[in-house]
Write an enzyme that holds these catalytic residues in place. Structure first.
Site, PDB file in Angstrom:
ATOM      1  N   SER A   1      -3.763   1.092   3.868  1.00 61.21           N
ATOM      2  CA  SER A   1      -5.034   1.479   2.914  1.00 61.21           C
ATOM      3  C   SER A   1      -6.065   1.094   3.644  1.00 61.21           C
ATOM      4  CB  SER A   1      -4.800   0.859   1.627  1.00 61.21           C
ATOM      5  OG  SER A   1      -3.911   1.511   0.865  1.00 61.21           O
TER       6      SER A   1
ATOM      7  N   LYS B   1      -8.720   3.934   4.234  1.00 60.11           N
ATOM      8  CA  LYS B   1      -9.758   4.211   3.102  1.00 60.11           C
ATOM      9  C   LYS B   1     -11.097   3.919   3.517  1.00 60.11           C
ATOM     10  CE  LYS B   1      -6.466   4.249  -0.720  1.00 60.11           C
ATOM     11  NZ  LYS B   1      -5.082   3.744   0.003  1.00 60.11           N
TER      12      LYS B   1
ATOM     13  N   SER C   1      -7.799   0.317  -4.429  1.00 58.48           N
ATOM     14  CA  SER C   1      -7.063   1.234  -3.417  1.00 58.48           C
ATOM     15  C   SER C   1      -6.162   2.319  -4.015  1.00 58.48           C
ATOM     16  CB  SER C   1      -6.123   0.161  -2.822  1.00 58.48           C
ATOM     17  OG  SER C   1      -5.567   0.816  -1.544  1.00 58.48           O
TER      18      SER C   1
END
EC number: 3.4.16.4
Length: 467
Positions: free
Chosen positions: A103, A106, A163
């Protein structure tokens, strides 16, 4: 008669010699007495100088001894620590190794969305309608349904704090029309930022197999980033979007009124968590971002950033075995930076460069115009480092400078370089060399007289060279 005169002359000569001898002795005594205090003082000064040498040596040894990376005992696959203003790398462990970032991907989505808002192409309160891809996305999520509507800001916070994969895809599709079109933006940005190994397959960091099947990329190339890639990306976030902490430092966020529990920030190291029972052991002074990441393939990753005493640092750790371990290792990395380094101004703004105090400007009233450096130069150096050894290399504009010139006109560049004990690299920064005052054009009569003088000077030198 002559004999008497001769005797008188002899006696006079003896008296004169005696007076000179007495005077010489007196003068010698005076000199000795007058020099005695000086000699004592000189000895005293020498003693004092000798006594200050150990102090000087001691001052030199107050420079922080930088520990080795190995001594930190980092249990990670890779790690890096940088100072974002200068881009200096302060710690490096396999930082060029391309790995699944999970993640932390991101961060690129966050950067692009925030940049579009900054440019005015979107507003934070614009409404996003959730599509099929986002609704079917798995992993960390806020359980969006197709057709749901939320603002860009609401989805952005869900992405940055919780997230949320579905919120991330919803934003990507809203910005670019489809997630894969957004992925092209991500890869284009990676090239622009100079990320050496980064490749993005989606907006979330999920493995391709975990994406909804009909929205998977055709080439099958998984998302990868190195620790260096993540650090550079984070550098762009904190410098281009200095309000990033408005989102990343939120401890919790209630996404919908009907939600029974708020989203809890995966970043346990937030300074604000120092009073939270479950997280206070991880809370870190000055830490306000940025992004965690976890998948089975990636392990546990974390890009952190903290600011203390006017210095911000960015750390990345990748491939720890547990979620707690990524924060333990990050503490080691950040402590290494804050305990051993400090920002220091090496050159003041508008400083004179020794050896290049002026430049010649043709047709100016005063042909020699003073020049200075255009801005201050600062480096991050070991604490207590001696910065007197900085070197300057000047590169003047090749083409001739002709009046009139305004104050602040660029006439070249000056590169300052510095190598400190404890640093492997030589630090360098190049700044403009500018005029310190206006260079007004001389009148025609002065230019005429100057031309005549130069003519005869050249003529004389030509004749002289014949012989």
């Amino acid at each position: 008669m002559k004999l008497k005169e001769k005797k008188r002359t002899t006696r006079a000569t003896k008296r004169q010699f005696l007076r000179k001898s007495v005077a010489s002795v007196m003068l010698l005594n005076m000199l000795c007495f007058s020099l005695a205090p000086v000699m004592v003082l000189a000895e005293g000064e020498q003693t004092e100088s000798t006594s200050t040498k150990p102090a000087a040596v001691q001052a030199a040894t107050t420079t922080t001894q930088i520990p080795s990376v190995e001594s930190l005992g980092l249990n990670v696959k890779s790690a890096i620590l940088i100072e974002p203003v200068s881009g200096q790398v302060l710690l490096n462990l396999n930082s060029d190794l391309a790995l699944p970032p999970a993640s932390m991907t991101k961060m690129m989505t966050e950067y692009i969305v925030a940049d579009f808002v900054k440019q005015g192409k979107f507003q934070w309160d614009d409404v996003v309608t959730v599509r099929k891809n986002a609704a079917q996305t798995v992993g960390s999520r806020i359980f969006l349904a197709e057709g749901d509507q939320h603002t860009i800001e609401e989805l952005y916070i869900a992405m940055a704090v919780g997230s949320a994969n579905d919120a991330t895809v919803a934003l990507a599709e809203h910005v670019a029309g489809s997630e894969q079109a957004f992925v092209k933006m991500m890869n284009d940005e990676a090239k622009r930022m100079g990320l050496p190994t980064a490749h993005f397959a989606n907006s979330t960091g999920l493995d391709i197999a975990d994406m909804p099947k009909e929205f998977q990329p055709a080439d099958g190339k998984e998302t990868v980033m190195s620790a260096l890639d993540a650090a550079i990306l984070a550098k762009y976030i904190v410098t281009d979007h200095p309000d990033f902490a408005r989102f990343t430092s939120l401890q919790t966020y209630k996404f919908r009124d009907r939600d029974t529990k708020p989203i809890v920030n995966y970043n346990w190291m937030l300074e604000a968590n120092k009073n939270v029972t479950n997280f206070k052991q991880f809370a870190y002074e000055g830490l306000d971002g940025l992004k965690t990441g976890h998948t089975t393939k990636a392990g546990n990753n974390f890009t952190g950033t903290a600011e203390r005493n006017g210095m911000r640092l960015i750390s990345v750790v990748m491939g720890t075995k547990t979620d707690k371990a990524r924060f333990v290792e990050t503490r080691k990395v950040l402590d290494f930076g804050f305990n051993n380094f400090e920002p220091k101004q090496i050159i003041a703004p508008k400083a004179t460069v020794a050896g290049t105090e002026t430049v010649t400007v043709k047709k100016a009233k005063n042909t020699e115009v003073p020049v200075v450096s255009g801005e201050a130069v600062s480096f991050v150096v070991p604490k207590g480092a001696d910065t007197s050894t900085v070197e300057a290399k000047v590169n003047l504009t090749e083409e001739g400078l002709v009046a009139p010139l305004k104050q602040g006109t660029k006439v070249g560049t000056v590169t300052y370089s510095y190598k400190a004990d404890g640093l492997n690299e030589t630090l360098e920064k190049t700044v403009d060399l500018i005029t310190a005052e206006d260079a007004d054009k001389a009148g025609w009569f002065k230019l005429l007289l100057r031309a005549i003088g130069e003519f005869f000077s050249d003529l004389f030198n030509g004749i002289k060279n014949l012989f």
